[in-house]
Design an enzyme around this catalytic site. Structure first.
Site, PDB file in Angstrom:
ATOM      1  N   SER A  22      39.673  30.548  28.820  1.00 52.84           N
ATOM      2  CA  SER A  22      38.579  30.993  29.683  1.00 52.84           C
ATOM      3  C   SER A  22      37.942  32.263  29.144  1.00 52.84           C
ATOM      4  CB  SER A  22      39.104  31.226  31.104  1.00 52.84           C
ATOM      5  OG  SER A  22      40.211  32.114  31.074  1.00 52.84           O
ATOM      6  N   THR A 154       2.893  27.011  62.809  1.00 53.53           N
ATOM      7  CA  THR A 154       4.052  26.150  63.062  1.00 53.53           C
ATOM      8  C   THR A 154       3.660  24.804  62.463  1.00 53.53           C
ATOM      9  OG1 THR A 154       3.241  25.372  65.198  1.00 53.53           O
ATOM     10  CG2 THR A 154       4.660  27.313  65.257  1.00 53.53           C
ATOM     11  N   HIS A 155       4.595  24.088  61.920  1.00 55.16           N
ATOM     12  CA  HIS A 155       4.322  22.823  61.225  1.00 55.16           C
ATOM     13  C   HIS A 155       3.299  23.015  60.101  1.00 55.16           C
ATOM     14  CE1 HIS A 155       6.212  20.928  64.798  1.00 55.16           C
ATOM     15  NE2 HIS A 155       5.514  21.849  65.458  1.00 55.16           N
ATOM     16  N   SER A 276      -1.425  28.497  31.666  1.00 55.51           N
ATOM     17  CA  SER A 276      -1.098  27.139  31.250  1.00 55.51           C
ATOM     18  C   SER A 276      -1.436  26.994  29.777  1.00 55.51           C
ATOM     19  CB  SER A 276      -1.914  26.156  32.084  1.00 55.51           C
ATOM     20  OG  SER A 276      -2.101  24.954  31.371  1.00 55.51           O
ATOM     21  N   ASN A 284      -0.544  30.780  37.268  1.00 59.33           N
ATOM     22  CA  ASN A 284       0.503  30.105  38.043  1.00 59.33           C
ATOM     23  C   ASN A 284       1.550  31.072  38.602  1.00 59.33           C
ATOM     24  OD1 ASN A 284      -0.630  27.587  37.485  1.00 59.33           O
ATOM     25  ND2 ASN A 284       0.498  27.415  35.552  1.00 59.33           N
TER      26      ASN A 284
HETATM   27  N1  ARG Z   1      42.760  32.551  33.368  1.00 59.92           N
HETATM   28  C1  ARG Z   1      43.492  32.274  34.564  1.00 59.92           C
HETATM   29  C2  ARG Z   1      42.510  32.119  35.724  1.00 59.92           C
HETATM   30  O1  ARG Z   1      41.396  32.499  35.541  1.00 59.92           O
HETATM   31  C3  ARG Z   1      44.410  33.400  34.871  1.00 59.92           C
HETATM   32  C4  ARG Z   1      45.617  33.032  35.628  1.00 59.92           C
HETATM   33  C5  ARG Z   1      46.455  32.119  34.835  1.00 59.92           C
HETATM   34  N2  ARG Z   1      47.746  31.884  35.419  1.00 59.92           N
HETATM   35  C6  ARG Z   1      48.510  30.921  34.985  1.00 59.92           C
HETATM   36  N3  ARG Z   1      49.631  30.811  35.582  1.00 59.92           N
HETATM   37  N4  ARG Z   1      48.157  30.095  34.077  1.00 59.92           N
HETATM   38  O2  ARG Z   1      42.811  31.602  36.762  1.00 59.92           O
END
Ligand code: ARG
Length: 465
Positions: A22, A154-155, A276, A284
């Site tokens: 992530s 209204t409307h 445009s 616009n």
């Molecule tokens: N990157 C994880 C999240 O955003 C963090 C927590 C991860 N915990 C785990 N037990 N894998 O949720």
């Protein structure tokens, strides 16, 4: 080697690394993660869970890492998965075994819950100040248009005359509630989850209150399972932002209508309109359209979050990593929309005369003619019918009600006298609606005075923070 690699005999598949990671989106939590870790390390030292000098080394190194990240001299790695492990890895690479002590009595589950709460706190404050700027613009504009008569609808059919100030102040009320909703939501975000551990707390004698105090949290989560497993606070914020965008979108819709040739109530500034590529005459209202359009994605994020959380068993589940992109996107969108919307509004030219003519042309004083007859002793239902016939006559003869001659009026009712002209002027229709909350100049002035008090309270709230 993964920080959790001990029980594994193989390395993670490359695809799984990418899939699981992530860091691409949670890297924006770096600051909260480090500040949270510094507080945790300080507490570990203060409670004698790790030696004081090691606590200090961890803290100072984390501060250096923060500076390095901000200078752009740190590269995060996808296979270190997320921001929490990336930073921990960097810490360990700098101070070795001492760095390995930071995660004592903590899990990424309570760590991520802390980081998001801290991040959302900061973002709510920013959104609130942007909203405040919009509210100030509304009040300034309203003050200049207390006597700018326009048709109320209204409307989307012309209904009764109001003023532009009154219309603007309606939005002030909506944004005021949005601001209050954000403050209220903040209270539930502002609870410190560290100490919940993975799910069952920890056996270390952590001082959760100390951490809370260090990080400016007035309270701590009361149940370790709940502390790591709910994201209702993020959903609540997504919902507050959806409602706010709904208001912005309605306002945008009106701006789009008003700036059309058919309405011609306003003219957007060149700096807030676009042309445009083919039609040379076009100007616009793209800004208003985009705000209206982006409302869809903010609603979508709310539904995504609700759906991610639906049916998750307690406590943490990896599904919850999906909370971030949705809530971040809503925040980014709202923060993009608010200032540009405020700029568009404050630079808009108001075509007072066209608003007036529209109010005049739309029989917006028909109710007042009926009220006039009622005051002369005719039952309201009968008065309603008489005025209906008058309107029909006016449509056929291309006249406004106030353009009828005395002879013409008399054909409809004998009770009508010369005073009708004064009674049904648009100015009088507005000034007679002098009820609290109504469009008359004194009523709207009161609402503007109240609004100014609200603005100063909200500003004070901002300074106090
Ligand atoms: N990157 C994880 C999240 O955003 C963090 C927590 C991860 N915990 C785990 N037990 N894998 O949720």
């Amino acid at each position: 080697m993964k920080l959790w690699g001990g029980r594994f005999t193989k390395s993670t598949d490359k695809n799984v690394d990418d899939f699981n990671s992530s860091i691409k989106f949670d890297c924006r939590l770096y600051k909260q993660d480090i500040i949270g870790s510094i507080a945790h390390a300080k507490m570990l030292g203060a409670c004698g869970i790790i030696p004081q000098h090691e606590s200090e080394l961890i803290q100072s190194t984390l501060k250096e890492i923060l500076t390095d990240i901000e200078n752009g001299s740190v590269e995060f790695e996808v296979d270190a998965e997320d921001i929490h492990m990336n930073i921990e890895k960097i810490l360990i690479s700098r101070i070795g075994d001492t760095g390995k002590k930071l995660h004592t009595g903590r899990s990424r589950n309570d760590q991520v819950a802390l980081d998001i709460r801290m991040y959302l706190r900061d973002e709510i404050n920013e959104i609130k100040s942007m909203l405040l700027a919009l509210m100030e613009t509304l009040v300034n504009l309203a003050e200049n248009h207390l006597d700018t008569i326009m048709p109320g609808y209204t409307h989307l059919q012309r209904a009764q005359p109001i003023t532009f100030a009154h219309h603007l102040m309606a939005y002030f009320q909506m944004f005021k509630r949005d601001h209050e909703r954000l403050s209220d939501c903040y209270k539930r975000i502002n609870v410190m989850p560290l100490g919940s551990g993975a799910l069952a707390g920890t056996t270390y004698p952590l001082d959760r209150y100390m951490v809370a105090k260090e990080l400016n949290f007035p309270s701590i989560t009361e149940n370790s399972l709940d502390g790591v497993s709910d994201r209702d606070f993020a959903i609540e914020l997504a919902s507050c932002m959806s409602i706010l965008m709904m208001h912005l979108s309605r306002f945008s819709e009106e701006i789009i209508l008003w700036s059309s040739h058919e309405f011609s109530f306003i003219e957007l500034d060149d700096a807030y309109s676009t042309g445009s590529s083919i039609m040379p005459q076009k100007k616009n209202p793209d800004v208003a359209e985009l705000v209206r359009g982006k409302t869809g994605r903010v609603y979508g994020n709310l539904i995504s979050l609700l759906t991610v959380m639906k049916s998750l068993p307690l406590a943490y589940n990896k599904d919850m990593q999906e909370d971030k992109e949705a809530i971040f996107d809503s925040i980014d969108t709202v923060k993009m929309c608010l200032p540009v919307f405020t700029g568009m509004l404050s630079t808009t030219k108001v075509r007072k005369e066209n608003m007036y003519q529209a109010a005049k042309g739309g029989f917006t004083n028909a109710t007042d003619v009926a009220d006039y007859l009622t005051k002369k002793g005719i039952a309201f239902r009968n008065a309603h019918e008489i005025v209906g016939k008058m309107v029909l006559y006016c449509i056929e003869n291309d006249k406004a009600l106030e353009d009828l001659s005395m002879e013409e009026f008399k054909q409809f009712s004998e009770v009508i006298g010369e005073d009708i002209y004064q009674q049904i002027s648009l100015e009088k229709c507005v000034s007679d609606r002098n009820i609290p909350g109504g469009p008359s100049i004194p009523s709207v002035s009161v609402s503007i005075q109240n609004a100014k008090k609200v603005l100063s309270e909200f500003t004070k709230e901002k300074i106090d923070f």
